[in-house]
Design a protein around this motif. Structure first.
Motif, PDB file in Angstrom:
ATOM      1  N   GLY A 255       0.804  -1.217   0.000  1.00 41.09           N
ATOM      2  CA  GLY A 255       0.000   0.000   0.000  1.00 41.09           C
ATOM      3  C   GLY A 255       0.834   1.262   0.000  1.00 41.09           C
ATOM      4  O   GLY A 255       0.387   2.316   0.455  1.00 41.09           O
ATOM      5  N   GLY A 256       2.066   1.158  -0.517  1.00 41.77           N
ATOM      6  CA  GLY A 256       2.948   2.322  -0.579  1.00 41.77           C
ATOM      7  C   GLY A 256       4.109   2.202   0.387  1.00 41.77           C
ATOM      8  O   GLY A 256       4.456   1.111   0.845  1.00 41.77           O
ATOM      9  N   PHE A 257       4.697   3.343   0.717  1.00 46.00           N
ATOM     10  CA  PHE A 257       5.844   3.362   1.614  1.00 46.00           C
ATOM     11  C   PHE A 257       5.933   4.733   2.275  1.00 46.00           C
ATOM     12  O   PHE A 257       5.254   5.678   1.880  1.00 46.00           O
ATOM     13  CB  PHE A 257       7.135   3.032   0.853  1.00 46.00           C
TER      14      PHE A 257
ATOM     15  N   CYS B 232      12.395   9.450 -12.923  1.00 47.12           N
ATOM     16  CA  CYS B 232      11.462   8.415 -12.460  1.00 47.12           C
ATOM     17  C   CYS B 232      11.174   8.525 -10.962  1.00 47.12           C
ATOM     18  O   CYS B 232      10.160   8.015 -10.493  1.00 47.12           O
ATOM     19  CB  CYS B 232      11.962   7.024 -12.825  1.00 47.12           C
ATOM     20  N   PHE B 233      12.039   9.215 -10.211  1.00 43.40           N
ATOM     21  CA  PHE B 233      11.733   9.462  -8.796  1.00 43.40           C
ATOM     22  C   PHE B 233      10.503  10.366  -8.668  1.00 43.40           C
ATOM     23  O   PHE B 233       9.723  10.238  -7.727  1.00 43.40           O
ATOM     24  CB  PHE B 233      12.921  10.104  -8.080  1.00 43.40           C
ATOM     25  N   ARG B 234      10.340  11.290  -9.615  1.00 42.75           N
ATOM     26  CA  ARG B 234       9.171  12.169  -9.607  1.00 42.75           C
ATOM     27  C   ARG B 234       7.886  11.344  -9.770  1.00 42.75           C
ATOM     28  O   ARG B 234       6.909  11.550  -9.055  1.00 42.75           O
ATOM     29  CB  ARG B 234       9.286  13.193 -10.735  1.00 42.75           C
ATOM     30  N   THR B 235       7.925  10.405 -10.703  1.00 42.86           N
ATOM     31  CA  THR B 235       6.772   9.527 -10.920  1.00 42.86           C
ATOM     32  C   THR B 235       6.450   8.740  -9.663  1.00 42.86           C
ATOM     33  O   THR B 235       5.280   8.581  -9.275  1.00 42.86           O
ATOM     34  CB  THR B 235       7.055   8.553 -12.084  1.00 42.86           C
ATOM     35  N   LEU B 236       7.495   8.247  -8.999  1.00 40.21           N
ATOM     36  CA  LEU B 236       7.328   7.475  -7.764  1.00 40.21           C
ATOM     37  C   LEU B 236       6.698   8.325  -6.663  1.00 40.21           C
ATOM     38  O   LEU B 236       5.763   7.890  -5.985  1.00 40.21           O
ATOM     39  CB  LEU B 236       8.689   6.941  -7.319  1.00 40.21           C
ATOM     40  N   LEU B 237       7.192   9.550  -6.490  1.00 40.82           N
ATOM     41  CA  LEU B 237       6.646  10.441  -5.463  1.00 40.82           C
ATOM     42  C   LEU B 237       5.221  10.850  -5.787  1.00 40.82           C
ATOM     43  O   LEU B 237       4.367  10.930  -4.896  1.00 40.82           O
ATOM     44  CB  LEU B 237       7.527  11.675  -5.318  1.00 40.82           C
TER      45      LEU B 237
ATOM     46  N   TRP C  92       2.898   7.641  -5.004  1.00 42.93           N
ATOM     47  CA  TRP C  92       2.773   7.103  -3.651  1.00 42.93           C
ATOM     48  C   TRP C  92       2.794   8.162  -2.555  1.00 42.93           C
ATOM     49  O   TRP C  92       2.397   7.876  -1.424  1.00 42.93           O
ATOM     50  CB  TRP C  92       3.867   6.060  -3.399  1.00 42.93           C
ATOM     51  N   GLN C  93       3.281   9.342  -2.841  1.00 46.02           N
ATOM     52  CA  GLN C  93       3.308  10.445  -1.873  1.00 46.02           C
ATOM     53  C   GLN C  93       3.822  10.010  -0.493  1.00 46.02           C
ATOM     54  O   GLN C  93       3.107  10.119   0.516  1.00 46.02           O
ATOM     55  CB  GLN C  93       1.921  11.078  -1.752  1.00 46.02           C
TER      56      GLN C  93
ATOM     57  N   CYS D 243      13.216  20.718   1.899  1.00 42.02           N
ATOM     58  CA  CYS D 243      12.214  21.395   1.089  1.00 42.02           C
ATOM     59  C   CYS D 243      11.030  20.439   0.979  1.00 42.02           C
ATOM     60  O   CYS D 243      11.018  19.374   1.613  1.00 42.02           O
ATOM     61  CB  CYS D 243      12.772  21.799  -0.275  1.00 42.02           C
ATOM     62  N   THR D 244      10.039  20.800   0.213  1.00 33.52           N
ATOM     63  CA  THR D 244       8.882  19.922   0.052  1.00 33.52           C
ATOM     64  C   THR D 244       8.586  19.716  -1.425  1.00 33.52           C
ATOM     65  O   THR D 244       8.869  20.568  -2.267  1.00 33.52           O
ATOM     66  CB  THR D 244       7.623  20.493   0.732  1.00 33.52           C
ATOM     67  N   TYR D 245       8.007  18.557  -1.710  1.00 38.46           N
ATOM     68  CA  TYR D 245       7.487  18.262  -3.034  1.00 38.46           C
ATOM     69  C   TYR D 245       6.107  17.662  -2.812  1.00 38.46           C
ATOM     70  O   TYR D 245       5.985  16.528  -2.326  1.00 38.46           O
ATOM     71  CB  TYR D 245       8.393  17.290  -3.788  1.00 38.46           C
ATOM     72  N   GLY D 246       5.080  18.425  -3.103  1.00 38.23           N
ATOM     73  CA  GLY D 246       3.733  17.989  -2.776  1.00 38.23           C
ATOM     74  C   GLY D 246       3.613  17.819  -1.273  1.00 38.23           C
ATOM     75  O   GLY D 246       3.946  18.720  -0.505  1.00 38.23           O
TER      76      GLY D 246
END
Length: 199
Positions: free
Chosen positions: A120-122, A147-152, A155-156, A177-180
């Protein structure tokens, strides 16, 4: 959970100028790579908590893996209920054991796919390299992975912890910093953060 994240350069505070008790109170240590095995062994011995690590692009110099530490490269590892995905290495700019093209890193992620779905994610993405366009540099050697962007995005996770881009490269390189909804941490030398225990 109190976490110490380390990467790229041994901290005098936790090694050469260590004072008894400096590593007390940590529940987990995360290493983002490019650190000598002796340093990681010192951390795991003096802290009495798990040390999880991924490889950096210079870790092909290892003659042995650090004893007492846990390599989480290409794994989804559960530590006290905290789900950690490990993806070491950097963008390929020369021949090296821990260097990858974008396509090769994407293939590594694909192989983790069913485990991520099953769990269910990580909670934490632990890497050596940053994400492309976030905390990376224009040089090929310090390019991040798209591809790390796609992963984040999918799954957030709560945290994305990386190294590779030394903060002394420039004044505008942030430690956090933050990303989403994800907190991004550049663990160069060290960074301390806490994750509240879920009740």
């Amino acid at each position: 959970m109190r976490i110490l994240a380390v990467s790229d350069e041994e901290s005098k505070r936790f090694f050469s100028c260590y004072r008894p008790g400096a590593l007390d109170g940590f529940d987990l240590i995360l290493s983002c790579g490019d650190l000598h095995p002796e340093y990681l062994e010192f951390l795991v011995t003096m802290s009495h908590c798990p040390v999880l690590y991924v490889h950096g692009n210079h870790d092909d110099r290892y003659k042995r893996e650090p004893e007492g530490c846990i390599c989480v490269d290409d794994k989804l590892y559960n530590c006290r209920g905290l789900r950690i995905v490990g993806l070491g290495g950097s963008y390929r700019y020369r021949d090296g054991k821990y260097m990858y093209t974008e396509r090769e890193m994407k293939a590594r992620l694909f192989r983790l796919g069913w485990r991520l779905k099953r769990s269910g994610g990580f909670d934490i993405l632990l890497t050596h390299a940053p994400m492309y366009g976030l905390n990376d540099l224009d040089t090929l050697a310090h390019r991040g992975f798209n591809c790390f962007r796609t992963l984040l995005d999918r799954w957030q996770p709560r945290y994305f912890v990386h190294g590779h881009v030394h903060r002394n490269y420039g004044m505008k390189i942030p430690q956090r910093c933050t990303y989403g909804s994800t907190t991004v941490i550049n663990a160069y030398e060290y960074c301390i953060f806490e994750i509240p225990d879920e009740t």
